[in-house]
Design a protein around this motif. Sequence first.
Motif, PDB file in Angstrom:
ATOM      1  N   GLN A 118       0.866  -1.172   0.000  1.00 58.07           N
ATOM      2  CA  GLN A 118       0.000   0.000   0.000  1.00 58.07           C
ATOM      3  C   GLN A 118       0.911   1.233   0.000  1.00 58.07           C
ATOM      4  OE1 GLN A 118      -3.061  -0.112   3.061  1.00 58.07           O
ATOM      5  NE2 GLN A 118      -1.787   1.064   4.426  1.00 58.07           N
ATOM      6  N   THR A 119       0.572   2.196  -0.819  1.00 57.34           N
ATOM      7  CA  THR A 119       1.362   3.416  -0.917  1.00 57.34           C
ATOM      8  C   THR A 119       0.542   4.598  -0.445  1.00 57.34           C
ATOM      9  OG1 THR A 119       0.680   3.783  -3.201  1.00 57.34           O
ATOM     10  CG2 THR A 119       2.718   2.548  -2.865  1.00 57.34           C
ATOM     11  N   GLY A 120       1.219   5.642  -0.057  1.00 51.33           N
ATOM     12  CA  GLY A 120       0.539   6.852   0.384  1.00 51.33           C
ATOM     13  C   GLY A 120       1.491   8.028   0.317  1.00 51.33           C
ATOM     14  N   SER A 121       1.000   9.181   0.685  1.00 45.34           N
ATOM     15  CA  SER A 121       1.844  10.371   0.711  1.00 45.34           C
ATOM     16  C   SER A 121       1.306  11.326   1.768  1.00 45.34           C
ATOM     17  CB  SER A 121       1.869  11.049  -0.653  1.00 45.34           C
ATOM     18  OG  SER A 121       0.577  11.513  -0.993  1.00 45.34           O
ATOM     19  N   TYR A 122       2.181  12.232   2.188  1.00 37.93           N
ATOM     20  CA  TYR A 122       1.785  13.263   3.142  1.00 37.93           C
ATOM     21  C   TYR A 122       2.707  14.464   2.953  1.00 37.93           C
ATOM     22  CZ  TYR A 122       5.765  11.657   5.945  1.00 37.93           C
ATOM     23  OH  TYR A 122       7.023  11.315   6.378  1.00 37.93           O
ATOM     24  N   ASP A 123       2.268  15.605   3.460  1.00 35.60           N
ATOM     25  CA  ASP A 123       3.075  16.817   3.409  1.00 35.60           C
ATOM     26  C   ASP A 123       3.848  16.930   4.714  1.00 35.60           C
ATOM     27  OD1 ASP A 123       2.155  17.598   0.866  1.00 35.60           O
ATOM     28  OD2 ASP A 123       0.345  18.460   1.744  1.00 35.60           O
ATOM     29  N   ALA A 124       5.160  16.985   4.613  1.00 32.15           N
ATOM     30  CA  ALA A 124       6.017  17.090   5.794  1.00 32.15           C
ATOM     31  C   ALA A 124       5.961  18.512   6.351  1.00 32.15           C
ATOM     32  CB  ALA A 124       7.447  16.715   5.431  1.00 32.15           C
ATOM     33  N   GLN A 125       6.487  18.681   7.543  1.00 29.44           N
ATOM     34  CA  GLN A 125       6.477  19.999   8.183  1.00 29.44           C
ATOM     35  C   GLN A 125       7.266  21.027   7.393  1.00 29.44           C
ATOM     36  OE1 GLN A 125       7.833  19.337  12.186  1.00 29.44           O
ATOM     37  NE2 GLN A 125       5.785  18.767  12.897  1.00 29.44           N
ATOM     38  N   ASP A 126       8.263  20.566   6.647  1.00 27.84           N
ATOM     39  CA  ASP A 126       9.055  21.509   5.858  1.00 27.84           C
ATOM     40  C   ASP A 126       8.408  21.838   4.514  1.00 27.84           C
ATOM     41  OD1 ASP A 126       9.480  19.185   4.427  1.00 27.84           O
ATOM     42  OD2 ASP A 126      11.653  19.158   4.691  1.00 27.84           O
ATOM     43  N   GLY A 127       7.197  21.334   4.275  1.00 27.77           N
ATOM     44  CA  GLY A 127       6.449  21.650   3.065  1.00 27.77           C
ATOM     45  C   GLY A 127       6.694  20.703   1.904  1.00 27.77           C
ATOM     46  N   THR A 128       7.594  19.740   2.059  1.00 29.83           N
ATOM     47  CA  THR A 128       7.857  18.786   0.976  1.00 29.83           C
ATOM     48  C   THR A 128       6.852  17.641   1.043  1.00 29.83           C
ATOM     49  OG1 THR A 128       9.424  17.531   2.321  1.00 29.83           O
ATOM     50  CG2 THR A 128      10.323  19.307   0.945  1.00 29.83           C
ATOM     51  N   LYS A 129       6.609  17.063  -0.108  1.00 30.31           N
ATOM     52  CA  LYS A 129       5.706  15.911  -0.167  1.00 30.31           C
ATOM     53  C   LYS A 129       6.531  14.650   0.052  1.00 30.31           C
ATOM     54  CE  LYS A 129       1.623  14.491  -2.541  1.00 30.31           C
ATOM     55  NZ  LYS A 129       0.622  15.229  -1.833  1.00 30.31           N
ATOM     56  N   ARG A 130       6.104  13.801   0.967  1.00 32.43           N
ATOM     57  CA  ARG A 130       6.782  12.537   1.267  1.00 32.43           C
ATOM     58  C   ARG A 130       5.897  11.384   0.811  1.00 32.43           C
ATOM     59  NH1 ARG A 130      10.517  13.789   5.649  1.00 32.43           N
ATOM     60  NH2 ARG A 130      11.357  15.774   4.933  1.00 32.43           N
ATOM     61  N   TYR A 131       6.534  10.339   0.316  1.00 34.26           N
ATOM     62  CA  TYR A 131       5.819   9.164  -0.167  1.00 34.26           C
ATOM     63  C   TYR A 131       6.150   7.965   0.717  1.00 34.26           C
ATOM     64  CZ  TYR A 131       4.956  12.071  -4.189  1.00 34.26           C
ATOM     65  OH  TYR A 131       4.560  13.099  -4.994  1.00 34.26           O
ATOM     66  N   THR A 132       5.164   7.136   0.963  1.00 38.38           N
ATOM     67  CA  THR A 132       5.351   5.959   1.808  1.00 38.38           C
ATOM     68  C   THR A 132       4.968   4.696   1.053  1.00 38.38           C
ATOM     69  OG1 THR A 132       3.108   6.080   2.709  1.00 38.38           O
ATOM     70  CG2 THR A 132       4.832   7.270   3.904  1.00 38.38           C
ATOM     71  N   THR A 133       5.625   3.607   1.401  1.00 38.44           N
ATOM     72  CA  THR A 133       5.284   2.278   0.896  1.00 38.44           C
ATOM     73  C   THR A 133       5.364   1.335   2.081  1.00 38.44           C
ATOM     74  OG1 THR A 133       6.252   2.778  -1.256  1.00 38.44           O
ATOM     75  CG2 THR A 133       5.881   0.461  -0.747  1.00 38.44           C
ATOM     76  N   GLU A 134       4.324   0.541   2.289  1.00 39.91           N
ATOM     77  CA  GLU A 134       4.305  -0.405   3.401  1.00 39.91           C
ATOM     78  C   GLU A 134       3.444  -1.605   3.034  1.00 39.91           C
ATOM     79  OE1 GLU A 134       2.756   1.896   6.631  1.00 39.91           O
ATOM     80  OE2 GLU A 134       0.817   2.152   5.687  1.00 39.91           O
ATOM     81  N   VAL A 135       3.554  -2.644   3.828  1.00 42.31           N
ATOM     82  CA  VAL A 135       2.733  -3.835   3.639  1.00 42.31           C
ATOM     83  C   VAL A 135       1.553  -3.748   4.600  1.00 42.31           C
ATOM     84  CG1 VAL A 135       2.635  -6.345   3.847  1.00 42.31           C
ATOM     85  CG2 VAL A 135       4.664  -5.249   2.898  1.00 42.31           C
ATOM     86  N   ALA A 136       0.344  -3.783   4.073  1.00 45.37           N
ATOM     87  CA  ALA A 136      -0.870  -3.879   4.889  1.00 45.37           C
ATOM     88  C   ALA A 136      -1.085  -5.361   5.157  1.00 45.37           C
ATOM     89  CB  ALA A 136      -2.062  -3.266   4.170  1.00 45.37           C
ATOM     90  N   VAL A 137      -0.954  -5.767   6.400  1.00 38.53           N
ATOM     91  CA  VAL A 137      -0.928  -7.179   6.785  1.00 38.53           C
ATOM     92  C   VAL A 137      -2.349  -7.731   6.915  1.00 38.53           C
ATOM     93  CG1 VAL A 137      -0.171  -8.800   8.556  1.00 38.53           C
ATOM     94  CG2 VAL A 137       1.246  -6.826   7.978  1.00 38.53           C
ATOM     95  N   ASP A 138      -2.585  -8.874   6.270  1.00 37.66           N
ATOM     96  CA  ASP A 138      -3.870  -9.563   6.362  1.00 37.66           C
ATOM     97  C   ASP A 138      -3.798 -10.819   7.221  1.00 37.66           C
ATOM     98  OD1 ASP A 138      -5.135  -7.761   4.568  1.00 37.66           O
ATOM     99  OD2 ASP A 138      -4.311  -8.874   2.866  1.00 37.66           O
ATOM    100  N   ASN A 139      -2.644 -11.496   7.217  1.00 36.91           N
ATOM    101  CA  ASN A 139      -2.497 -12.795   7.862  1.00 36.91           C
ATOM    102  C   ASN A 139      -1.111 -12.867   8.505  1.00 36.91           C
ATOM    103  OD1 ASN A 139      -2.483 -15.513   8.535  1.00 36.91           O
ATOM    104  ND2 ASN A 139      -2.327 -16.232   6.441  1.00 36.91           N
ATOM    105  N   VAL A 140      -1.054 -13.419   9.704  1.00 40.11           N
ATOM    106  CA  VAL A 140       0.201 -13.541  10.447  1.00 40.11           C
ATOM    107  C   VAL A 140       0.368 -14.977  10.911  1.00 40.11           C
ATOM    108  CG1 VAL A 140       1.406 -12.821  12.537  1.00 40.11           C
ATOM    109  CG2 VAL A 140       0.098 -11.161  11.251  1.00 40.11           C
ATOM    110  N   GLU A 141       1.607 -15.488  10.847  1.00 42.99           N
ATOM    111  CA  GLU A 141       1.884 -16.841  11.317  1.00 42.99           C
ATOM    112  C   GLU A 141       3.164 -16.865  12.130  1.00 42.99           C
ATOM    113  OE1 GLU A 141       1.912 -19.915   8.409  1.00 42.99           O
ATOM    114  OE2 GLU A 141       0.167 -19.126   7.379  1.00 42.99           O
ATOM    115  N   PHE A 142       3.227 -17.803  13.086  1.00 44.75           N
ATOM    116  CA  PHE A 142       4.463 -18.069  13.805  1.00 44.75           C
ATOM    117  C   PHE A 142       5.373 -18.859  12.886  1.00 44.75           C
ATOM    118  CE2 PHE A 142       1.442 -17.743  17.378  1.00 44.75           C
ATOM    119  CZ  PHE A 142       2.057 -16.705  18.065  1.00 44.75           C
ATOM    120  N   VAL A 143       6.662 -18.555  12.934  1.00 41.76           N
ATOM    121  CA  VAL A 143       7.653 -19.232  12.109  1.00 41.76           C
ATOM    122  C   VAL A 143       8.824 -19.605  13.001  1.00 41.76           C
ATOM    123  CG1 VAL A 143       9.199 -19.000  10.134  1.00 41.76           C
ATOM    124  CG2 VAL A 143       6.985 -17.870  10.098  1.00 41.76           C
TER     125      VAL A 143
END
Length: 157
Positions: free
Chosen positions: A77-102
């Motif tokens: 999942q990707t997203g973006s936000y405006d940082a305090q310094d006025g620059t646009k920041r982009y994010t990429t992360e995994v939205a977790v649906d399932n978790v297992e012990f390994v």
Amino acid sequence: MNKVVLVGRLTRDPEVRSTSAGFSTARFTVAVNRNFKNKEGNYDADFISCVAFRNTADFVSKFFKKGSMIGLEGRIQTGSYDAQDGTKRYTTEVAVDNVEFVGGKNDNSSQMSNNESYIDSPASAPIDIMPEYDIPTSDPYENYDKEISLSDNDLPF
């Protein structure tokens, strides 16, 4: 199709918060080793940001801590936000649906067995979280190689 499967170790304890609507979120980073060695003969790792919601977030925060081996399934999942310094920041992360012990028993400080998993649905929740569900323990394939007899009345067509 947007599907991610990761196996790695948590780099820190999950950071748990609640949304304004009262839902839990857990943010954590998973270190995943690459499949090849670098020129020094060591395996490099990728550090992947993950976020889990609701019951999955509660589960991760309860059973996983820094250094725990984790297997997870989710989506990018990707997203973006405006940082305090006025620059646009982009994010990429995994939205977790399932978790297992390994891994082995000592890899996670948990109350569940090594190969149990948890998906964000009540029917698959572990017994200690949702005790009203009865999970069968018998082997579904115990009669796999035995002969069975069927009549025409047993067939649905």
